[in-house]
Design a protein around this motif. Sequence first.
Motif, PDB file in Angstrom:
ATOM      1  N   HIS A 120      78.924  31.024  84.920  1.00 31.56           N
ATOM      2  CA  HIS A 120      79.974  30.915  84.117  1.00 31.56           C
ATOM      3  C   HIS A 120      79.444  30.562  82.496  1.00 31.56           C
ATOM      4  CE1 HIS A 120      83.367  32.328  86.371  1.00 31.56           C
ATOM      5  NE2 HIS A 120      82.806  31.614  87.303  1.00 31.56           N
ATOM      6  N   VAL A 121      78.332  29.599  82.616  1.00 30.31           N
ATOM      7  CA  VAL A 121      77.922  29.153  81.435  1.00 30.31           C
ATOM      8  C   VAL A 121      76.471  29.667  81.227  1.00 30.31           C
ATOM      9  CG1 VAL A 121      77.453  26.840  80.107  1.00 30.31           C
ATOM     10  CG2 VAL A 121      79.398  27.015  81.653  1.00 30.31           C
ATOM     11  N   LYS A 122      75.647  29.111  82.154  1.00 30.67           N
ATOM     12  CA  LYS A 122      74.205  29.521  81.890  1.00 30.67           C
ATOM     13  C   LYS A 122      73.765  30.885  81.970  1.00 30.67           C
ATOM     14  CE  LYS A 122      69.658  28.098  83.837  1.00 30.67           C
ATOM     15  NZ  LYS A 122      69.040  27.663  84.810  1.00 30.67           N
ATOM     16  N   GLY A 123      74.481  31.645  82.842  1.00 31.62           N
ATOM     17  CA  GLY A 123      74.461  33.165  82.772  1.00 31.62           C
ATOM     18  C   GLY A 123      74.954  33.801  81.623  1.00 31.62           C
ATOM     19  N   VAL A 124      76.115  33.415  80.927  1.00 35.63           N
ATOM     20  CA  VAL A 124      76.632  33.886  79.836  1.00 35.63           C
ATOM     21  C   VAL A 124      75.674  33.675  78.528  1.00 35.63           C
ATOM     22  CG1 VAL A 124      78.627  33.996  78.180  1.00 35.63           C
ATOM     23  CG2 VAL A 124      78.925  33.776  80.479  1.00 35.63           C
TER      24      VAL A 124
END
Length: 254
Positions: A120-124
């Motif tokens: 949700h964070v690193k991927g985005v």
Amino acid sequence: MEQQPKLALITGGSRGLGRNAALALAHKGNDVIITYHSQQAQAESLVQEVRALGRKAVAIQLDVGHTASFNGFKDELLKVLHENWQREHFDFLINNAGFGLYASIAETTEAQFDDLMNVHVKGVFFLTQRLLPHLADHGAIVNVSTGLTRFTITGSAAYAAMKGAVEVLTKYMAKELGTRGIRVNTIAPGAIATDFGSGRLKKSQEMQAFITGQTALGRTGEAEDIGGIIAALCMPEMGWVNAQRIEASGGMFL
């Protein structure tokens, strides 16, 4: 000369909100590329639905939580763009892929927290970073958040915290990409009865009754309530809407 259709890339597009967003964008005359994690059959079924509407569509496998795969994904994306659209750019990025976690702060494990962070964070953050050279100027990014960043429901702390980070990231993306005319907004759905989170809401009449009683419009949300809003945020009519959090909850917890 006929104008080239706009092209959207939607992560997690095989089902739920991503699927509905793909169909809504296709109905508005856009072509779509969707990614899927493991639901290849569902992804290919959606591709056929979009093509039946007279639009082009392709599905590509992607694990948004595995940043080491992003360079390979970008290579595959460029191949797909060349073969199907004879171009190197797409117009809209919908960062939708994700999963839910229902656990109290006391019960949440570090491994669960890391999995949420990676998707949700690193991927985005890093998928957007990798794709920026291929996102067309004057395009749009829509990041998917949750109503849980405004109101609280026990058991959603870690998930909501990740989405809070996405909402802050949205503002910084809008600031940094504004020179290219790229708009960046967040859509924050309320409780939606889909397969998300193993279909927890969809399967529970008790939860549905609770949500219905706390929602001004008197029902739980459906995927069809969200896809059209995502599509609309990409359209020229919304061209002056930027760096905003748009909640789509039917009026939950007012």
